[in-house]
Design an enzyme around this catalytic site. Structure first.
Site, short mmCIF file in Angstrom:
data_model
loop_
_atom_site.label_atom_id
_atom_site.label_comp_id
_atom_site.label_asym_id
_atom_site.label_seq_id
_atom_site.Cartn_x
_atom_site.Cartn_y
_atom_site.Cartn_z
N LYS A 174 0.85 -1.19 0.00
CA LYS A 174 0.00 0.00 0.00
C LYS A 174 0.88 1.23 0.00
O LYS A 174 1.76 1.37 0.84
CB LYS A 174 -0.90 0.01 1.25
CG LYS A 174 -1.91 1.16 1.26
CD LYS A 174 -3.10 0.81 0.41
CE LYS A 174 -4.01 2.02 0.18
NZ LYS A 174 -3.49 2.94 -0.85
N THR B 81 -4.53 13.42 5.47
CA THR B 81 -3.13 13.59 5.85
C THR B 81 -2.95 14.87 6.67
O THR B 81 -2.28 14.88 7.71
CB THR B 81 -2.21 13.61 4.62
OG1 THR B 81 -2.45 12.45 3.83
CG2 THR B 81 -0.75 13.63 5.03
N LYS C 229 5.48 1.80 -2.98
CA LYS C 229 5.40 3.15 -3.53
C LYS C 229 5.69 3.07 -5.03
O LYS C 229 6.35 2.13 -5.49
CB LYS C 229 6.42 4.07 -2.85
CG LYS C 229 6.08 5.55 -2.94
CD LYS C 229 4.98 5.94 -1.98
CE LYS C 229 4.69 7.44 -2.06
NZ LYS C 229 3.69 7.86 -1.05
N GLN D 282 7.13 3.78 4.03
CA GLN D 282 5.73 3.35 4.04
C GLN D 282 5.54 2.07 4.86
O GLN D 282 4.49 1.86 5.46
CB GLN D 282 5.27 3.12 2.60
CG GLN D 282 3.76 3.18 2.42
CD GLN D 282 3.23 4.61 2.40
OE1 GLN D 282 3.80 5.48 1.77
NE2 GLN D 282 2.14 4.85 3.09
#
Length: 447
Positions: free
Chosen positions: A92, A212, A128, A113
């Site tokens: 992800k 975010t 990514k 990540q």
């Protein structure tokens, strides 16, 4: 061999095997420094080549992306997808379209990540991707053709149980739409969970756009609460004026703070009376203009091209623009001016020297892998809604996000204290994120 020697030898090997990738080296070095503490206390985490496996992507994809512009000219860009670790769940992580994108940057982002996704407590691995394509100055049809060409190769490597990309710099709702549409055509099925950041009418989630920025503020709010204080009346610097910065500004002002400055790549604006978020969104999202327009149109705001936004006096700094934007000198200036809290809304926006300065000067620092995890957390909530064919309200989704960010802070704080580094949230985030992934990797064998 001591733990220091083991880690040093491995890092030297990593530098040789990944030459010319300074961002990746920087990300790994920071994590390895924290992991020395774990390996001293729990040496079994060095078994079965775990550290080496953790720092080596499971799969690196590099592919050409040919596309035709509006004049009939053919261009060829390079596409990337680094599928770093799937011990906790499907890969992800976002897709970034920007001229600076290369394998090293994608690896750094994918490596970060892993730990960020682990900290959310949700079943997602780390990955990514992106391309060196620049969407700026391109027509709608050129962007559509590029996205379709990019997905023509990527589609064979992704899926809701395999790898779930999302947006990042240069990849917003428009690009996600083109990517999803072409995936749907190629796969001949409406697999909602294959991408996140989708439109609300075709599988997207409320709060994803804000997540975010909101999450970064929820994290710094917990940092401040731990000191027995609140956001009320505090002055805040927010670098950037994109999606993350805009919603961080909105949320921090809703909670009673005053944003005294924001920026873009052309310069920065001082706003001693706070920011008119509606005006900022109109300028950046509708007109796609520079922040200088805000200063022209809002009384009391001033536009600057000299100096730095970090020269402002504030209690809190939220770097929300890009990697390595805040260096050691900026950190010293912030500390000299009384800044006490820093939380990263962007990915690795503070240099290692800046982080060292914050630690030396007693400025509490929330690293991006923890502070900006709200985006991927809400992406995972979008995946949950897709899997159950459901759609949640804004309030419920925001409450889930808030709870996740509180839990991330608690995990970082508790872990830092457990390992003798109380209030060092970098150490706490790295170790807490690592242990969950490491335990899964050890349980699943050498693969």
């Amino acid at each position: 061999m001591t733990v220091d020697e083991q880690v040093s030898n491995y890092y030297d090997m990593l530098l040789k095997r990944n030459a010319g990738e300074p961002e990746f080296h920087q990300a790994v070095a920071e994590v390895l420094e924290s992991l020395k503490i774990v390996l001293e206390k729990d040496p079994h985490y060095a078994d079965y080549g775990l550290i080496q496996r953790l720092c080596e992507p499971e799969r690196q994809l590099i592919f050409r992306v040919p596309w035709v512009d509006d004049n009939g000219q053919v261009h060829v860009n390079r596409g990337f997808r680094v599928q770093f670790n799937s011990a906790l769940g499907p890969y992800k992580g976002g897709l970034r379209f920007h001229p600076s994108v290369n394998l090293g940057i994608v690896k750094f982002l994918g490596f970060e990540q892993i730990f960020k996704n682990s900290l959310t407590g949700l079943p997602i691995g780390g990955g990514k991707g992106g391309s060196d394509f620049d969407p700026k100055g391109k027509s709608e049809l050129e962007i559509m053709r590029f996205c379709q060409s990019f997905m023509t190769e990527l589609h064979r490597h992704i899926g809701e149980y395999r790898d779930v990309p999302a947006g990042d710099i240069g990849v917003g709702g428009r690009e996600i739409g083109y990517l999803f549409g072409h995936y749907r055509r190629l796969a001949n099925q409406h697999e909602s969970g294959v991408l996140t950041g989708k439109g609300l009418t075709w599988g997207g989630s409320l709060v994803r756009t804000e997540a975010t920025g909101f999450g970064t503020v929820y994290f710094v709010q917990e940092m401040i609460k731990a000191e027995g204080e609140t956001l009320e009346g505090k002055k805040v610097i927010v670098s950037g004026s994109g999606n993350v910065a805009t919603y961080a500004i909105q949320k921090v002002q809703e909670l009673g703070a005053v944003v005294v400055g924001f920026s873009d790549s052309s310069g920065w604006v001082s706003t001693p009376n706070g920011v008119d978020v509606a005006k900022l969104r109109e300028i950046k999202e509708v007109r796609r203009a520079r922040v200088s327009s805000y200063a022209d149109e809002v009384e009391g705001a001033e536009y600057h091209t000299d100096g730095s936004i970090w020269d402002l006096t504030a209690d809190i700094a939220l770097p929300c623009a890009t990697q390595n934007e805040l260096d050691g000198d900026n950190a010293r200036t912030l500390a000299d001016n009384g800044c006490r809290f820093v939380a990263e809304g962007a990915n690795m926006p503070s240099t290692p020297e800046a982080i060292d300065v914050f630690r030396e000067r007693g400025v509490l620092f929330g690293p991006g892998k923890a502070a900006n995890a709200g985006g991927v957390a809400t992406s995972a909530l979008e995946m949950q809604q897709n899997a159950s064919r459901d759609s949640w309200s804004f309030e419920y989704t925001d409450e889930r996000l808030h709870r996740i960010m509180k839990n991330i802070f608690k995990s970082c704080a508790d872990t830092a204290k457990e390992y003798g580094h109380e209030k060092n949230y970098v150490v706490g985030a790295n170790i807490a994120g690592f242990k969950k992934v490491a335990d899964a990797m050890l349980a699943q064998g050498v693969i």
